[in-house]
Design a protein around this motif. Sequence first.
Motif, PDB file in Angstrom:
ATOM      1  N   VAL A  60      50.070  60.617  31.013  1.00  0.00           N
ATOM      2  CA  VAL A  60      49.859  59.287  30.452  1.00  0.00           C
ATOM      3  C   VAL A  60      50.409  59.263  29.028  1.00  0.00           C
ATOM      4  N   ASP A  61      51.175  58.250  28.725  1.00  0.00           N
ATOM      5  CA  ASP A  61      51.743  58.111  27.386  1.00  0.00           C
ATOM      6  C   ASP A  61      50.634  57.936  26.355  1.00  0.00           C
ATOM      7  N   ASP A  62      50.839  58.498  25.185  1.00  0.00           N
ATOM      8  CA  ASP A  62      49.849  58.399  24.120  1.00  0.00           C
ATOM      9  C   ASP A  62      49.584  56.956  23.709  1.00  0.00           C
ATOM     10  N   GLU A  63      50.578  56.099  23.860  1.00  0.00           N
ATOM     11  CA  GLU A  63      50.373  54.693  23.481  1.00  0.00           C
ATOM     12  C   GLU A  63      49.447  53.957  24.460  1.00  0.00           C
ATOM     13  N   VAL A  64      49.267  54.482  25.670  1.00  0.00           N
ATOM     14  CA  VAL A  64      48.390  53.853  26.662  1.00  0.00           C
ATOM     15  C   VAL A  64      46.935  54.289  26.473  1.00  0.00           C
ATOM     16  N   LYS A  65      46.731  55.459  25.891  1.00  0.00           N
ATOM     17  CA  LYS A  65      45.381  56.005  25.744  1.00  0.00           C
ATOM     18  C   LYS A  65      44.435  55.102  24.951  1.00  0.00           C
ATOM     19  N   PRO A  66      44.859  54.471  23.846  1.00  0.00           N
ATOM     20  CA  PRO A  66      43.933  53.550  23.160  1.00  0.00           C
ATOM     21  C   PRO A  66      43.493  52.389  24.058  1.00  0.00           C
ATOM     22  N   LEU A  67      44.391  51.896  24.890  1.00  0.00           N
ATOM     23  CA  LEU A  67      44.028  50.826  25.818  1.00  0.00           C
ATOM     24  C   LEU A  67      42.976  51.318  26.814  1.00  0.00           C
ATOM     25  N   LEU A  68      43.122  52.534  27.296  1.00  0.00           N
ATOM     26  CA  LEU A  68      42.143  53.090  28.220  1.00  0.00           C
ATOM     27  C   LEU A  68      40.788  53.277  27.543  1.00  0.00           C
ATOM     28  N   GLU A  69      40.785  53.670  26.272  1.00  0.00           N
ATOM     29  CA  GLU A  69      39.526  53.786  25.526  1.00  0.00           C
ATOM     30  C   GLU A  69      38.832  52.429  25.418  1.00  0.00           C
ATOM     31  N   VAL A  70      39.615  51.382  25.146  1.00  0.00           N
ATOM     32  CA  VAL A  70      39.055  50.033  25.069  1.00  0.00           C
ATOM     33  C   VAL A  70      38.477  49.628  26.426  1.00  0.00           C
ATOM     34  N   MET A  71      39.174  49.974  27.493  1.00  0.00           N
ATOM     35  CA  MET A  71      38.690  49.642  28.837  1.00  0.00           C
ATOM     36  C   MET A  71      37.371  50.364  29.131  1.00  0.00           C
ATOM     37  N   ARG A  72      37.254  51.619  28.704  1.00  0.00           N
ATOM     38  CA  ARG A  72      35.993  52.342  28.905  1.00  0.00           C
ATOM     39  C   ARG A  72      34.878  51.694  28.101  1.00  0.00           C
ATOM     40  N   TRP A  73      35.182  51.259  26.874  1.00  0.00           N
ATOM     41  CA  TRP A  73      34.192  50.580  26.043  1.00  0.00           C
ATOM     42  C   TRP A  73      33.756  49.278  26.703  1.00  0.00           C
ATOM     43  N   LEU A  74      34.713  48.511  27.225  1.00  0.00           N
ATOM     44  CA  LEU A  74      34.378  47.265  27.920  1.00  0.00           C
ATOM     45  C   LEU A  74      33.559  47.534  29.172  1.00  0.00           C
ATOM     46  N   ASP A  75      33.867  48.616  29.870  1.00  0.00           N
ATOM     47  CA  ASP A  75      33.097  48.995  31.049  1.00  0.00           C
ATOM     48  C   ASP A  75      31.644  49.263  30.667  1.00  0.00           C
ATOM     49  N   TYR A  76      31.456  49.954  29.550  1.00  0.00           N
ATOM     50  CA  TYR A  76      30.098  50.222  29.070  1.00  0.00           C
ATOM     51  C   TYR A  76      29.370  48.916  28.755  1.00  0.00           C
ATOM     52  N   LYS A  77      30.045  48.016  28.076  1.00  0.00           N
ATOM     53  CA  LYS A  77      29.442  46.716  27.751  1.00  0.00           C
ATOM     54  C   LYS A  77      29.114  45.932  29.029  1.00  0.00           C
ATOM     55  N   LEU A  78      30.000  45.979  30.004  1.00  0.00           N
ATOM     56  CA  LEU A  78      29.752  45.315  31.283  1.00  0.00           C
ATOM     57  C   LEU A  78      28.524  45.905  31.963  1.00  0.00           C
ATOM     58  N   ASP A  79      28.368  47.232  31.873  1.00  0.00           N
ATOM     59  CA  ASP A  79      27.166  47.872  32.420  1.00  0.00           C
ATOM     60  C   ASP A  79      25.906  47.268  31.811  1.00  0.00           C
ATOM     61  N   LEU A  80      25.907  47.099  30.492  1.00  0.00           N
ATOM     62  CA  LEU A  80      24.736  46.548  29.814  1.00  0.00           C
ATOM     63  C   LEU A  80      24.447  45.111  30.247  1.00  0.00           C
ATOM     64  N   VAL A  81      25.496  44.311  30.382  1.00  0.00           N
ATOM     65  CA  VAL A  81      25.314  42.915  30.810  1.00  0.00           C
ATOM     66  C   VAL A  81      24.771  42.866  32.235  1.00  0.00           C
ATOM     67  N   LEU A  82      25.348  43.647  33.127  1.00  0.00           N
ATOM     68  CA  LEU A  82      24.877  43.684  34.512  1.00  0.00           C
ATOM     69  C   LEU A  82      23.435  44.156  34.598  1.00  0.00           C
ATOM     70  N   HIS A  83      23.094  45.136  33.773  1.00  0.00           N
ATOM     71  CA  HIS A  83      21.722  45.633  33.760  1.00  0.00           C
ATOM     72  C   HIS A  83      20.749  44.528  33.366  1.00  0.00           C
ATOM     73  N   GLN A  84      21.083  43.769  32.338  1.00  0.00           N
ATOM     74  CA  GLN A  84      20.205  42.684  31.906  1.00  0.00           C
ATOM     75  C   GLN A  84      20.049  41.613  32.984  1.00  0.00           C
ATOM     76  N   LEU A  85      21.140  41.311  33.673  1.00  0.00           N
ATOM     77  CA  LEU A  85      21.076  40.302  34.728  1.00  0.00           C
ATOM     78  C   LEU A  85      20.203  40.746  35.898  1.00  0.00           C
ATOM     79  N   ARG A  86      20.231  42.029  36.221  1.00  0.00           N
ATOM     80  CA  ARG A  86      19.484  42.542  37.367  1.00  0.00           C
ATOM     81  C   ARG A  86      18.037  42.883  37.034  1.00  0.00           C
TER      82      ARG A  86
END
Length: 192
Positions: A60-86
């Motif tokens: 994976v190109d180094d320039e793509v890695k920051p985007l993947l980190e952001v996606m993991r952060w968003l995934d974590y935030k989505l987990d929290l939102v889903l948890h609150q809804l359920r």
Amino acid sequence: MMTQNGTGDREYFRVKASLMVRLGPDTQKGRQAMAMDSEMWQAQSGTEQKAISIMENMSVDDEVKPLLEVMRWLDYKLDLVLHQLRTRELEEYFPLQTMTTDISGSGLGLVSAMEFEQGAGVLVALSLPDSPARPLYASGKIVRSDAVQSQNQAEFAVHFVDITDLNRERLIRFNFRQQRRALAARTAEEVL
């Protein structure tokens, strides 16, 4: 000696742990809510594991890695939102909230003012510190019930009857981390 799923005696290794747990009676609607939640979190875990795998892949190109980190952060935030809804729906099926006294891959101990009969079926939603927004679900039976002296509470032991391999492994990993922490603390005390 290894069991069918390969966990061996690891699932019976018990550590002291004070974790938030929700319990409810073993009902069909409760099992449906538990299954829907488990399916949702399993899909989320799969997405997260794919992102981690991509991050660790050297091609994976180094320039793509920051985007993947952001996606993991968003995934974590989505987990929290889903948890609150359920959470509201789960409170209906898991009305008792209490703390564990100990935990293993095969069950848990807890203290509660609510009484359970030995042999009663229960549904369990357990929050682990490594991912508190992703509850671990299992069905179990009350295998022990003892009154606690002078506290109007009882100690219970729940043996898991139905738990996914993924959730059992999460518990086992948690237990080993707890054991390592305890050994490190004991070693640090001996050094002083």
